[in-house]
Design a protein around this motif. Structure first.
Motif, PDB file in Angstrom:
ATOM      1  N   ARG A 351       0.809  -1.114   0.158  1.00 54.57           N
ATOM      2  CA  ARG A 351      -0.016  -0.095   0.098  1.00 54.57           C
ATOM      3  C   ARG A 351       0.873   1.114  -0.022  1.00 54.57           C
ATOM      4  N   LEU A 352       1.959   0.988   0.861  1.00 54.15           N
ATOM      5  CA  LEU A 352       2.769   2.386   1.002  1.00 54.15           C
ATOM      6  C   LEU A 352       3.494   2.637  -0.406  1.00 54.15           C
ATOM      7  N   VAL A 353       4.035   1.700  -0.822  1.00 54.77           N
ATOM      8  CA  VAL A 353       4.673   1.746  -2.351  1.00 54.77           C
ATOM      9  C   VAL A 353       3.580   2.491  -3.369  1.00 54.77           C
ATOM     10  N   ALA A 357       5.099   6.534  -0.925  1.00 59.64           N
ATOM     11  CA  ALA A 357       5.570   6.725   0.473  1.00 59.64           C
ATOM     12  C   ALA A 357       7.023   5.984   0.853  1.00 59.64           C
ATOM     13  N   VAL A 358       7.276   5.291  -0.168  1.00 66.50           N
ATOM     14  CA  VAL A 358       8.830   4.716   0.173  1.00 66.50           C
ATOM     15  C   VAL A 358       9.844   5.286  -0.840  1.00 66.50           C
ATOM     16  N   VAL A 365      10.259   4.480  -4.916  1.00 67.34           N
ATOM     17  CA  VAL A 365      10.177   3.126  -5.336  1.00 67.34           C
ATOM     18  C   VAL A 365       8.916   2.718  -5.838  1.00 67.34           C
ATOM     19  N   ASP A 366       9.076   2.146  -6.996  1.00 70.68           N
ATOM     20  CA  ASP A 366       7.703   2.156  -8.018  1.00 70.68           C
ATOM     21  C   ASP A 366       7.360   0.632  -7.763  1.00 70.68           C
ATOM     22  N   LYS A 381      13.523   5.173   3.125  1.00 73.05           N
ATOM     23  CA  LYS A 381      12.557   5.840   4.102  1.00 73.05           C
ATOM     24  C   LYS A 381      11.232   5.380   3.792  1.00 73.05           C
ATOM     25  N   ILE A 382      10.374   5.185   4.672  1.00 74.87           N
ATOM     26  CA  ILE A 382       9.147   4.541   4.514  1.00 74.87           C
ATOM     27  C   ILE A 382       8.120   5.420   5.500  1.00 74.87           C
TER      28      ILE A 382
END
Lengths: 391, 391
Positions: A351-353, A357-358, A365-366, A381-382
């Motif tokens: 979800r974060l990726v 947000a990463v 990062v995709d 960084k996350i």
């Protein structure tokens, strides 16, 4: 005082003074012995404590012998292992020792260090010699040793050859007529046994100097490769610098005392500052890191490491001590992230990726299916406040 | 049954049977090992028990090796001594062993006994070999040994080389691939240790056969030269005969079983008689004495010893078991008599001499200042009922 700095115990203290005085009077340098294990060629900052102490003796003009325990390595000390260690190939030992010498050269003047392999004399000892040597030591003296005692009392087998390790190490001191032996605090028993044996062989017993075992970057366990809390002597300037900045504040003083060439006075000053109001651990740590990188690389490289670090971390608002997590070639980023527990589930990470947000060193990062090894040593960084470094 | 007779323990019992059966099937003789101490060449009846057991194996066609512990003798077993025994000169060892062999020849067929000196292989063992051997035995296994355990618990030092004794003895069995080892009951621990070590070296473990330690002529302590209760294998027929007649009745059965070639059936018969009403210990003892003298001398000499004894003792109404007292060349009779406590004071003895109440082999003693050594082995009668023999 130079000798006293950075040591744990000197046994017996007055004998050291006497030996030093006699040496000055007679202009006869002392024989200083320090053993090393040929099966582990990689040195880290923990090992540097004792090397620095050897250097002090060198600087005072004494003879320093680096004893390579190629024979004793086969027996295996306090390990608690039941079986003999496999006999290490002589060629590998030579290679390991070259690696060792290269690293130790940052601290010691290797041109004036004597290298001695204890197989040279120990393998010549026959059964009869050994009976004679063993007749000078009692069984109960041996079982006094803390780890033997624990094992004996709790019924964990001690194999008879393990008793031969302290004997062999002690015999090295007889053979070398050592005046002083340096060792970690965990070696205290063996070092003292050498005094007993030397006395039996009518040799003036050696003075035992133990050096402390320093904690690793986690600030809890002793520095060790297997605990992954170590700072290797051959690490790149930037890694070394970063790792030192990540140590907890409580270690600053210990590292100054045991891992740099700071004088006793400097150490005292730092101690005073640390108890005062203007104590700035971040700054002290930066100075510590510079000093240590300087020892193993150069002043220029230390400065550059600091600059790089500032660019990367301070300007991007990344904290100093971000957690690290060990990976292997095959790991996927997503698995490592979850295993590191910085994120609680795979779905959360996905979800974060997706949300962007990463980031890795500032770049988004995709694809969450990226291999972890390609991101090694970069800063991940996350979200807003979570950071991780893969090593 | 032949093997079982005259033994104390067979460990493990079923393994002996198996080994004997396999030996018969494969027509391969068993290797029987028995150690002897090269520092003590004099044999007495106590030693004959084990020699007789070796002979039994010889008679069954097995290979018997007399192991001469010229190497192990230096270490010194259970002795509790702190220091190494002095290294015995190789020439003295050879001499001692010749004496030993001469005496053992009364029992063993020495032409078919293999003589092996353990220095041959033990002195070749270097430190590395020894580390390997020691790695197979635990410290607690070693401290299990009764005398070590006692000493350890009561704080009496055990020196490390003493641990090497059982190891060395056990290694002898590895080297010789012994199928059977004979030893006194006091050797049980060492003999069993050999089983452990053989197993570690992938050799079928030996069967341990212990033989009893027999009491000396006093019927209390084990037979030993230092306790002066021994019957030497090379003693004169008359001395041997007389000493056997002086043993307490309780020992008759044990001596028949362990010190003669009497069959199991004969021993059983004697046991039966001893429990019956017609038990005549004096007669049985005479038969025992004849049998034993016959082994070490001849039938003729045994008969003559009996005849001499009868002439001397029975016809003059002297009892069989008169007390003996050890003397040296320098002692005076009067001092020995008083020290032996058979007479309470010098003045009483002087008085008795004056009265003509002291005789030596029937002749009156006139002068109490006679040297004791001139009366050696003669029968001294004092008053009506007191007898003493000086030895």
């Amino acid at each position: 005082d130079l000798i006293r700095k950075g040591t744990e115990e000197i046994l017996p203290d007055d004998a050291l003074e006497l030996k030093l005085q006699n040496s000055i009077k007679s202009k006869q340098p002392l024989e200083v012995k320090c053993g090393c294990d040929p099966s582990r060629p990689d040195l880290h900052l923990g090992h540097s404590v004792i090397l620095r102490k050897m250097r002090d003796f060198q600087d005072l003009g004494h003879n320093v012998t680096l004893l390579i325990g190629d024979f004793t390595a086969m027996i295996g000390d306090p390990s608690g292992r039941n079986k003999l260690r496999p006999q290490i190939d002589q060629k590998i030992i030579k290679e390991n020792m070259q690696t060792y010498i290269n690293q130790a050269g940052c601290i010691l003047d290797m041109k004036h260090v004597r290298i001695a392999y204890n197989s040279k004399w120990l393998k010549e000892i026959d059964f009869l010699n050994l009976i004679n040597i063993c007749s000078k030591i009692t069984v109960s003296r041996m079982i006094e040793r803390e780890d033997f005692n624990k094992r004996y009392k709790s019924g964990i087998p001690i194999f008879l050859h393990e008793f031969l390790y302290p004997i062999a190490q002690a015999y090295d001191s007889v053979h070398l007529k050592a005046d002083i032996e340096l060792g970690g605090t965990d070696q205290k028993f063996n070092l003292l046994m050498a005094r007993d044996l030397q006395r039996e062989f009518n040799i003036n017993p050696q003075v035992v100097i133990t050096t402390p075992i320093i904690e690793g970057t986690d600030g809890k366990e002793k520095m060790s490769k297997s605990l992954n809390n170590f700072i290797g002597l051959t690490e790149k300037p930037s890694d070394m610098y970063g790792k030192i900045l990540s140590i907890p504040d409580e270690l600053i003083l210990r590292y100054f005392e045991f891992c740099t060439w700071s004088s006793l006075k400097e150490v005292k000053d730092i101690k005073k500052r640390s108890q005062g109001e203007s104590w700035d651990p971040r700054n002290e740590k930066r100075s510590l890191a510079r000093k240590i990188v300087e020892i193993y690389h150069s002043r220029e490289k230390a400065n550059k490491a600091e600059l790089d670090f500032d660019n990367l971390f301070i300007k991007k608002d990344i904290p100093d001590n971000i957690p690290t997590f060990s990976i292997t070639e095959k790991d996927f980023l997503i698995d490592s992230i979850v295993k590191s527990k910085i994120i609680s589930s795979r779905s959360e990470f996905k979800r974060l990726v997706k949300q962007g947000a990463v980031t890795v060193d500032g770049k988004k990062v995709d694809d969450f299916r990226v291999k972890a090894s390609t991101l090694k040593l970069k800063t991940i960084k996350i979200g807003k406040r979570k950071f991780l470094q893969l090593i």
